[in-house]
Design a protein around this motif. Structure first.
Motif, short mmCIF file in Angstrom:
data_model
loop_
_atom_site.label_atom_id
_atom_site.label_comp_id
_atom_site.label_asym_id
_atom_site.label_seq_id
_atom_site.Cartn_x
_atom_site.Cartn_y
_atom_site.Cartn_z
N GLY A 245 -3.42 -5.48 0.31
CA GLY A 245 -3.12 -5.17 1.70
C GLY A 245 -2.52 -3.80 1.89
N ALA A 246 -2.22 -3.49 3.15
CA ALA A 246 -1.62 -2.20 3.50
C ALA A 246 -0.64 -2.42 4.64
CB ALA A 246 -2.69 -1.19 3.89
N ALA A 247 0.33 -3.30 4.42
CA ALA A 247 1.28 -3.69 5.46
C ALA A 247 2.12 -2.52 5.94
CB ALA A 247 2.20 -4.81 4.94
N ALA B 298 -1.39 7.41 8.94
CA ALA B 298 -1.66 8.65 8.21
C ALA B 298 -0.81 8.75 6.94
CB ALA B 298 -1.38 9.85 9.12
N LYS B 299 0.44 8.34 7.06
CA LYS B 299 1.35 8.38 5.91
C LYS B 299 0.85 7.46 4.80
CE LYS B 299 6.25 7.82 4.76
NZ LYS B 299 7.58 7.36 5.25
N ASN B 300 0.38 6.28 5.19
CA ASN B 300 -0.12 5.31 4.21
C ASN B 300 -1.36 5.85 3.50
OD1 ASN B 300 0.33 2.32 3.39
ND2 ASN B 300 -1.88 2.50 3.66
N GLN C 113 -2.11 7.13 -0.50
CA GLN C 113 -3.01 6.15 -1.11
C GLN C 113 -3.09 6.34 -2.62
OE1 GLN C 113 -4.11 3.95 1.00
NE2 GLN C 113 -5.29 2.70 -0.39
N PHE C 114 -3.02 5.23 -3.34
CA PHE C 114 -3.01 5.28 -4.80
C PHE C 114 -4.40 5.56 -5.36
CE2 PHE C 114 -3.47 2.98 -8.87
CZ PHE C 114 -2.48 3.59 -9.61
N GLY D 121 0.81 -1.21 0.00
CA GLY D 121 0.00 0.00 0.00
C GLY D 121 0.85 1.26 0.00
N GLY D 122 0.15 2.42 0.09
CA GLY D 122 0.85 3.71 0.14
C GLY D 122 1.68 3.98 -1.10
N SER D 123 2.88 4.52 -0.90
CA SER D 123 3.74 4.91 -2.02
C SER D 123 4.19 3.72 -2.85
CB SER D 123 4.97 5.68 -1.50
OG SER D 123 5.69 4.88 -0.59
N ASP D 124 4.24 2.52 -2.24
CA ASP D 124 4.68 1.34 -3.00
C ASP D 124 3.67 0.95 -4.09
OD1 ASP D 124 7.26 0.17 -1.88
OD2 ASP D 124 6.13 0.59 -0.06
N THR D 125 2.41 1.29 -3.89
CA THR D 125 1.41 1.00 -4.93
C THR D 125 1.65 1.89 -6.15
OG1 THR D 125 -0.17 0.49 -3.16
CG2 THR D 125 -1.07 0.73 -5.37
#
Length: 469
Positions: free
Chosen positions: A296-298, A312-314, A318-319, A275-279
């Motif tokens: 997921g959002a590990a 909050a960062k995730n 969010q993509f 999740g987050g920036s990795d998406t």
């Protein structure tokens, strides 16, 4: 229910009732009438005499008592035999699977688990001990693996018969407990969403985890698939032997750059549990006609307790994407959450039958990292959360031997001593800070007093001069 999934919501009260009902539901008393004859009263007393025997039915269960650290999951004893509804079976649990979603649930980051107190656990293996009405394809004594939204981390579990699957010959209870969540998740992402075909390329994050190893094994069932897998360097040898073509240490290298060096055009399929920036990175790594499957959002999980900054960062990263960008990029984005497919029995059964056939053919096999007693659930969760596992972490309901209990008690005592020592050390530091603060205050007071003294001395000198004149 997949290894890593975690949107944050509050579960409604209905689910709480569902959790407590099997173990706590009171037995209905026989109705009394004024005209009841003495003989009937004696007959009615007979079942009442048998009641204490029924009440002696106890079983151990792990209970999430509140959101927070590892100590929030406690081993408790429940009383009363769970009541079966039509279509349900009672399973005497032998082993349970630990999933990343269970870690997130402990912190209140998994919305498919009812509010505490509740027994977690999404999969188990064991022996059918009783069957409810309308159950025709299961019988007492059947060895089964079972799926559920929650409630599997205990010695007996009630599940719909349609959520159980017969354990193949040669598969251990530990392997069976490691099978359903990871392999169904990996299979449905790769084949139902990904449409994996020969000579394609796949990126698997957390390649040494339960879903990661399952996905790698399933990729090997298709000819000439290139697998990129991220994992810490110490796990590279194991995942490479398991089928990962290119192992990448995500802690020391930029996995995007490493993939681009080997596959400049990008990848066909990316499985994203982060999740987050990795998406965002994953989407940009897709080649035309590529598929991103996020499940997921590990990245939300940082530390024992909920880390609001990580959450909050995730969410901030969010993509999201406009449909026109998808059209122009010739890419697709899919979302997978096994926990929301609990009503799709036919779909799950089809996937399970396929992967069980692959197991029987020797093409896939669960990899067990370690097995822990229920009493050791804190250590089991810690191992998984700190990413020290290679494969599945499993809980066994087999009682811990007395010698191990003593060792465990010693370990707990040492932990408590360390906590006490830390408290004392923290108090010393706090006291020292206070003392230092007081000293600083005194110094400041002295500095403030010095100008005043100088002023007074100047005044005295002026007075002396005036007197001399």
């Amino acid at each position: 229910m997949s290894g890593e999934d975690a949107p944050v919501q509050q579960q409604n009260a209905v689910d709480q009732k569902q959790e407590t009902k099997p173990a706590e539901e009171p037995k209905p008393e026989p109705p009394k009438t004024e005209s009841e004859p003495a003989g009937a009263a004696e007959a009615a007393a007979a079942p009442a005499a048998a009641a204490p025997e029924e009440e002696t039915f106890t079983y151990r269960a792990l209970v999430l008592t509140g959101y927070g650290g590892y100590d929030k999951v406690k081993l408790q004893v429940k009383k009363g035999k769970p009541v079966l509804k039509a279509g349900e079976v009672l399973v005497r649990v032998k082993a349970c699977g630990l999933n990343f979603a269970d870690l997130m649930a402990r912190q209140g980051l998994y919305d498919r688990l009812p509010s505490p107190p509740v027994t977690p656990g999404m999969e188990c293996s064991g022996v059918v001990e009783a069957v409810g009405e309308e159950v025709t394809d299961r019988k007492v004594g059947d060895k089964v693996m079972a799926l559920s939204r929650f409630g599997m981390w205990q010695e007996v579990a009630v599940v719909p018969a349609g959520h159980t699957f017969l354990i193949p010959e040669g598969m251990s209870f530990e392997e069976a407990a490691a099978f359903p969540v990871n392999y169904i998740t990996a299979y449905m992402m790769l084949f139902d969403f990904g449409n994996l075909r020969p000579s394609q390329s796949v990126l698997i994050h957390a390649a040494a985890g339960g879903v990661g190893i399952a996905a790698t094994q399933l990729c090997k069932t298709v000819k000439d698939v290139t697998v990129f897998g991220t994992a810490s360097a110490s796990k590279h040898e194991t995942i490479s032997q398991g089928g990962v073509t290119h192992a990448i240490d995500y802690r020391t290298k930029d996995y995007v750059e490493e993939v681009r060096k080997i596959s400049p055009k990008g990848l066909d399929i990316i499985l994203d549990p982060l999740g987050g920036s990795d998406t965002h990175k994953a989407y940009n790594l897709l080649k035309p006609m590529g598929k991103l499957i996020t499940y997921g959002a590990a990245n939300m999980l940082a530390g024992q307790r909920k880390n609001l900054i990580a959450v909050a960062k995730n969410w901030y990263h969010q993509f999201s994407i406009h449909t026109l960008s998808l059209i122009q990029g010739n890419k697709s984005v899919c979302g997978f959450h096994l926990g929301y497919l609990d009503g799709e029995t036919e779909l799950i059964t089809q996937a399970m039958n396929t992967i069980l056939d692959l197991y029987k053919e020797g093409k896939i096999k669960p990899c067990i990292d370690s097995t822990w007693h229920l009493e050791q659930v804190s250590d089991a969760m810690r191992k998984m959360q700190e990413r020290n596992n290679i494969g599945k972490v499993v809980l066994t309901t087999e009682p811990m031997p007395e010698e191990e209990k003593k060792e465990e008690a010693k370990k707990e005592a040492k932990k408590e001593d360390k906590k006490e020592d830390k408290k004392k050390e923290d108090k010393k530091k706090e006291d020292k800070k206070k003392d230092d603060g007081k000293k600083e205050e005194k110094k400041d007071d002295k500095k403030k007093e010095e100008p005043k003294k100088e002023e007074k001395e100047e005044e005295k000198k002026e007075e002396v001069k005036k007197e001399e004149k």
